[in-house]
Scaffold this motif. Structure first.
Motif, PDB file in Angstrom:
ATOM      1  N   LYS A  62       0.827  -1.221   0.000  1.00 52.38           N
ATOM      2  CA  LYS A  62       0.000   0.000   0.000  1.00 52.38           C
ATOM      3  C   LYS A  62       0.859   1.268   0.000  1.00 52.38           C
ATOM      4  N   LEU A  63       2.134   1.133   0.351  1.00 49.21           N
ATOM      5  CA  LEU A  63       3.062   2.270   0.332  1.00 49.21           C
ATOM      6  C   LEU A  63       3.906   2.288  -0.945  1.00 49.21           C
ATOM      7  N   VAL A  75      -0.345   2.657  -4.462  1.00 48.81           N
ATOM      8  CA  VAL A  75      -0.253   3.416  -3.218  1.00 48.81           C
ATOM      9  C   VAL A  75      -1.649   3.793  -2.740  1.00 48.81           C
ATOM     10  N   LEU A  77      -2.660   5.460   0.911  1.00 46.28           N
ATOM     11  CA  LEU A  77      -2.210   5.871   2.237  1.00 46.28           C
ATOM     12  C   LEU A  77      -3.245   5.602   3.324  1.00 46.28           C
ATOM     13  N   ASP A  78      -4.514   5.690   2.986  1.00 47.31           N
ATOM     14  CA  ASP A  78      -5.549   5.405   3.986  1.00 47.31           C
ATOM     15  C   ASP A  78      -5.467   3.949   4.439  1.00 47.31           C
ATOM     16  N   ARG A  81      -2.222   3.377   6.451  1.00 43.95           N
ATOM     17  CA  ARG A  81      -2.340   3.875   7.832  1.00 43.95           C
ATOM     18  C   ARG A  81      -3.018   2.835   8.724  1.00 43.95           C
ATOM     19  N   PHE A 117       5.820   6.142   5.038  1.00 44.44           N
ATOM     20  CA  PHE A 117       4.538   6.822   5.024  1.00 44.44           C
ATOM     21  C   PHE A 117       4.756   8.328   5.084  1.00 44.44           C
ATOM     22  N   SER A 121       3.687  11.008   2.052  1.00 48.04           N
ATOM     23  CA  SER A 121       2.443  11.694   2.386  1.00 48.04           C
ATOM     24  C   SER A 121       2.526  13.154   1.963  1.00 48.04           C
TER      25      SER A 121
END
Length: 140
Positions: A62-63, A75, A77-78, A81, A117, A121
């Motif tokens: 996801k990163l 990607v 970010l939600d 996290r 992250f 971000s």
């Protein structure tokens, strides 16, 4: 092949299908029993470590750290996290139980994910407010 005389009752369906069904059910039950036995033989530290590795791997993807050529397109970010928060909570809670030798590499991986992250971000979190930082403390 012999013909069935007209007016005779139809032959009973083959018992092979029901016998095969019973065998499949027994095989499925045996497999389930084997899985339970296998899980019973696995030490808790390995179960916890495995869960952490799954969370780490999912967060890395996801990163944008996956091996795929289009990793940057994956990607999210939600989602990252959420995964990092779950990983931080798990490793923090489990560290006293799994020993420092098992927790340390997981913490190192977690820190790498937290820094990644922050790096990608667009809207920076305040120190101590990044993913997982309520469990681990600030990484900056």
């Amino acid at each position: 092949m012999t013909a069935i005389p007209e007016g005779s009752p139809a032959p009973a369906p083959s018992s092979d299908a029901s016998r095969i069904h019973r065998w499949e059910e027994r095989d499925a039950q045996a497999a389930a029993t084997d899985v339970v036995r296998d899980i019973a033989d696995v030490p808790a530290v390995e179960v916890v470590s495995s869960a952490c590795i799954h969370l780490m791997s999912a967060a890395a993807v996801k990163l944008g750290l996956g091996d795929e050529a289009d990793a940057d397109e994956l990607v999210d970010l939600d989602e990252a996290r959420k995964l990092i928060n779950a990983l931080a909570g798990l490793v923090t809670a489990a560290a006293p139980e799994i020993s420092d030798s098992h927790a340390r590499p997981i913490r190192d991986g977690l820190r790498t994910l937290q820094l990644r992250f922050r790096e990608i971000s667009r809207i920076p979190d305040a120190p101590g407010s990044g993913p997982g930082e309520k469990y681990t403390g600030s990484v900056v």
